[in-house]
Design an enzyme around this catalytic site. Structure first.
Site, PDB file in Angstrom:
ATOM      1  CE  LYS A   8      -2.543  -1.252  11.533  1.00  0.00           C
ATOM      2  NZ  LYS A   8      -1.980  -0.361  10.520  1.00  0.00           N
TER       3      LYS A   8
ATOM      4  CE1 TYR B  85      -1.809  -4.881  11.481  1.00  0.00           C
ATOM      5  CE2 TYR B  85      -4.126  -5.500  11.447  1.00  0.00           C
ATOM      6  CZ  TYR B  85      -3.040  -4.865  10.867  1.00  0.00           C
ATOM      7  OH  TYR B  85      -3.202  -4.210   9.660  1.00  0.00           O
TER       8      TYR B  85
ATOM      9  CB  ILE C  54      -0.946  -0.021   1.231  1.00  0.00           C
ATOM     10  CG1 ILE C  54      -1.938  -1.195   1.100  1.00  0.00           C
ATOM     11  CG2 ILE C  54      -1.667   1.302   1.394  1.00  0.00           C
ATOM     12  CD1 ILE C  54      -2.789  -1.462   2.344  1.00  0.00           C
TER      13      ILE C  54
ATOM     14  CG  ASN D 136      -2.740  -9.695   2.505  1.00  0.00           C
ATOM     15  OD1 ASN D 136      -2.109  -9.775   1.453  1.00  0.00           O
ATOM     16  ND2 ASN D 136      -3.676  -8.787   2.721  1.00  0.00           N
TER      17      ASN D 136
ATOM     18  CB  THR E  54      -8.721  -8.343   2.550  1.00  0.00           C
ATOM     19  OG1 THR E  54      -9.265  -8.838   3.768  1.00  0.00           O
ATOM     20  CG2 THR E  54      -7.542  -9.207   2.137  1.00  0.00           C
ATOM     21  CB  ILE E  55      -5.287  -4.058   0.534  1.00  0.00           C
ATOM     22  CG1 ILE E  55      -6.386  -3.104   1.051  1.00  0.00           C
ATOM     23  CG2 ILE E  55      -4.567  -3.507  -0.683  1.00  0.00           C
ATOM     24  CD1 ILE E  55      -7.418  -2.666   0.040  1.00  0.00           C
TER      25      ILE E  55
ATOM     26  CB  SER F 265      -6.701  -2.221   9.660  1.00  0.00           C
ATOM     27  OG  SER F 265      -7.293  -3.453   9.310  1.00  0.00           O
TER      28      SER F 265
ATOM     29  CD  GLN G 122      -5.758  -9.568  11.688  1.00  0.00           C
ATOM     30  OE1 GLN G 122      -6.951  -9.353  11.774  1.00  0.00           O
ATOM     31  NE2 GLN G 122      -5.029  -9.138  10.679  1.00  0.00           N
TER      32      GLN G 122
ATOM     33  CB  SER H 262      -7.857  -5.256  11.994  1.00  0.00           C
ATOM     34  OG  SER H 262      -7.831  -6.117  10.898  1.00  0.00           O
TER      35      SER H 262
HETATM   36  P1  NAD Z   1       3.560  -4.455   3.474  1.00  0.00           P
HETATM   37  O1  NAD Z   1       4.209  -5.462   4.332  1.00  0.00           O
HETATM   38  O2  NAD Z   1       3.716  -4.551   1.998  1.00  0.00           O
HETATM   39  O3  NAD Z   1       3.963  -2.977   3.891  1.00  0.00           O
HETATM   40  C1  NAD Z   1       4.394  -2.598   5.165  1.00  0.00           C
HETATM   41  C2  NAD Z   1       5.610  -1.743   4.985  1.00  0.00           C
HETATM   42  O4  NAD Z   1       6.026  -1.225   6.258  1.00  0.00           O
HETATM   43  C3  NAD Z   1       6.766  -2.562   4.417  1.00  0.00           C
HETATM   44  O5  NAD Z   1       7.320  -1.860   3.324  1.00  0.00           O
HETATM   45  C4  NAD Z   1       7.740  -2.624   5.594  1.00  0.00           C
HETATM   46  O6  NAD Z   1       9.081  -2.700   5.178  1.00  0.00           O
HETATM   47  C5  NAD Z   1       7.429  -1.310   6.297  1.00  0.00           C
HETATM   48  N1  NAD Z   1       7.911  -1.288   7.669  1.00  0.00           N
HETATM   49  C6  NAD Z   1       7.700  -2.226   8.626  1.00  0.00           C
HETATM   50  N2  NAD Z   1       8.347  -1.869   9.750  1.00  0.00           N
HETATM   51  C7  NAD Z   1       8.946  -0.666   9.504  1.00  0.00           C
HETATM   52  C8  NAD Z   1       9.756   0.205  10.268  1.00  0.00           C
HETATM   53  N3  NAD Z   1      10.080  -0.081  11.530  1.00  0.00           N
HETATM   54  N4  NAD Z   1      10.220   1.334   9.696  1.00  0.00           N
HETATM   55  C9  NAD Z   1       9.914   1.622   8.399  1.00  0.00           C
HETATM   56  N5  NAD Z   1       9.148   0.822   7.622  1.00  0.00           N
HETATM   57  C10 NAD Z   1       8.670  -0.299   8.174  1.00  0.00           C
HETATM   58  O7  NAD Z   1       2.003  -4.493   3.859  1.00  0.00           O
HETATM   59  P2  NAD Z   1       0.794  -3.532   3.479  1.00  0.00           P
HETATM   60  O8  NAD Z   1      -0.380  -4.402   3.420  1.00  0.00           O
HETATM   61  O9  NAD Z   1       1.130  -2.665   2.348  1.00  0.00           O
HETATM   62  O10 NAD Z   1       0.648  -2.663   4.826  1.00  0.00           O
HETATM   63  C11 NAD Z   1       0.677  -1.244   4.866  1.00  0.00           C
HETATM   64  C12 NAD Z   1      -0.231  -0.759   5.983  1.00  0.00           C
HETATM   65  O11 NAD Z   1      -1.568  -1.071   5.644  1.00  0.00           O
HETATM   66  C13 NAD Z   1       0.039  -1.411   7.335  1.00  0.00           C
HETATM   67  O12 NAD Z   1      -0.028  -0.427   8.346  1.00  0.00           O
HETATM   68  C14 NAD Z   1      -1.098  -2.401   7.476  1.00  0.00           C
HETATM   69  O13 NAD Z   1      -1.417  -2.635   8.819  1.00  0.00           O
HETATM   70  C15 NAD Z   1      -2.204  -1.664   6.754  1.00  0.00           C
HETATM   71  N6  NAD Z   1      -3.297  -2.519   6.289  1.00  0.00           N
HETATM   72  C16 NAD Z   1      -3.074  -3.510   5.365  1.00  0.00           C
HETATM   73  C17 NAD Z   1      -4.151  -4.289   4.950  1.00  0.00           C
HETATM   74  C18 NAD Z   1      -4.000  -5.390   3.947  1.00  0.00           C
HETATM   75  O14 NAD Z   1      -4.935  -6.195   3.794  1.00  0.00           O
HETATM   76  N7  NAD Z   1      -2.895  -5.474   3.227  1.00  0.00           N
HETATM   77  C19 NAD Z   1      -5.430  -4.056   5.476  1.00  0.00           C
HETATM   78  C20 NAD Z   1      -5.612  -3.053   6.399  1.00  0.00           C
HETATM   79  C21 NAD Z   1      -4.547  -2.283   6.794  1.00  0.00           C
END
Ligand code: NAD
Length: 255
Positions: A162, A158, A19, A196, A190-191, A145, A155, A147
């Site tokens: 959120k 987690y 994202i 995931n 969910t993305i 999220s 979770q 969540s």
């Molecule tokens: P992702 O794992 O691709 O992205 C998370 C990013 O955060 C990664 O690039 C990771 O390297 C970075 N990161 C982690 N710890 C870090 C730190 N200490 N310092 C700097 N960067 C750090 O996953 P995503 O799905 O793109 O998640 C992005 C956000 O979206 C998250 O906060 C996640 O909770 C939220 N989210 C995701 C979903 C989903 O279904 N994918 C749904 C709801 C919310």
């Protein structure tokens, strides 16, 4: 001589994948200099940077492990020195280590809190100081999220991070509104991202999640990036302290 107008600056935390990468690409396409953050100058960070530049837009790296407050302060010191401004902060970096509630250790709890919640607080603190100094009507967002509202069996550690992000953005909306700075939370469902990928590839998980949405499919990072781009625009100035759900209708669907 024509004066070159410096681009507004957007920092997207955790933008080496998923994202965050899509948000950085979208904000760069909207005319921001996108600062791509990752814990180290890894292949993902370079991929995001290269994709933005290949599209003819502007990006630079802003490397730092944001779970450490000292690192956050260093990253923002560099932003001050190099660019002198920040217009948009997207608190996106997050981890979601799946564990049953009775397997969560203190180390897992602390790591999840530090990355998902503490980092967002101190990034917001630093960004807001610079926005106020520059009288910037800035935009701060948290990628929370659904969540925050719905529980998940793996979770339990987690979900509170959120929920905390929403509460934190609401509190900052109150603190910063008088400076013209808006603070909002986006709640994706969910993305499809690396967070995931294993889960979606296991058994019937993908089909089970698809059926939980109204639209019948799982979202893409660009779906979240579109909402960030909208909130960053001047016409969104009256939206603050809001929790905006981007979930294909998962929260409202009764199975
Ligand atoms: P992702 O794992 O691709 O992205 C998370 C990013 O955060 C990664 O690039 C990771 O390297 C970075 N990161 C982690 N710890 C870090 C730190 N200490 N310092 C700097 N960067 C750090 O996953 P995503 O799905 O793109 O998640 C992005 C956000 O979206 C998250 O906060 C996640 O909770 C939220 N989210 C995701 C979903 C989903 O279904 N994918 C749904 C709801 C919310």
């Amino acid at each position: 001589m024509t004066k070159i107008k410096p681009s507004p600056v957007a920092l997207v935390t955790g933008s080496s994948s998923g994202i965050g990468a899509a948000i950085a690409e979208r904000l760069a396409a909207e005319g921001y200099l996108a600062l791509v953050n990752a814990r180290s100058e890894n292949a993902g960070a370079r991929r995001t940077l290269d994709a933005i530049r290949a599209a003819g837009n502007q990006a630079e790296l802003a490397i730092g492990d944001l779970s450490q407050v000292a690192e956050i302060r260093r990253v923002f010191q560099e932003i001050r020195e190099r660019y002198g401004r920040i217009d948009v902060l997207v608190n996106n970096a997050g981890i979601c280590p799946f564990h049953e509630w009775d397997e969560v250790t203190e180390e897992i709890w602390d790591r999840t809190q530090e990355t998902n919640l503490k980092a967002g607080f101190f990034c917001t603190q630093e960004a807001a100081k610079l926005m106020i100094e520059n009288k910037t009507a800035g935009r701060i967002m948290a990628i929370s999220s659904i969540s925050a509202i719905k529980g998940g069996t793996v979770q339990s550690h987690y979900c509170p991070t959120k929920g905390g992000q929403i509460s934190m953005m609401n509190a900052f909306a109150v603190c910063l509104g008088g400076h013209g700075i808006t603070c909002n939370s986006i709640l994706p469902g969910t993305i499809e991202t690396p967070i995931n990928a294993d889960y979606l590839a296991t058994g019937n998980n993908r089909a089970n999640l698809e059926v939980q949405t109204c639209v019948g499919y799982i979202g893409l990072p660009a779906d979240v990036a579109g909402m960030v781009a909208f909130l960053a625009r001047p016409e969104a100035r009256y939206i603050t302290g809001a929790s905006i759900v981007v979930d294909g209708g998962e929260l409202v669907k009764h199975l």
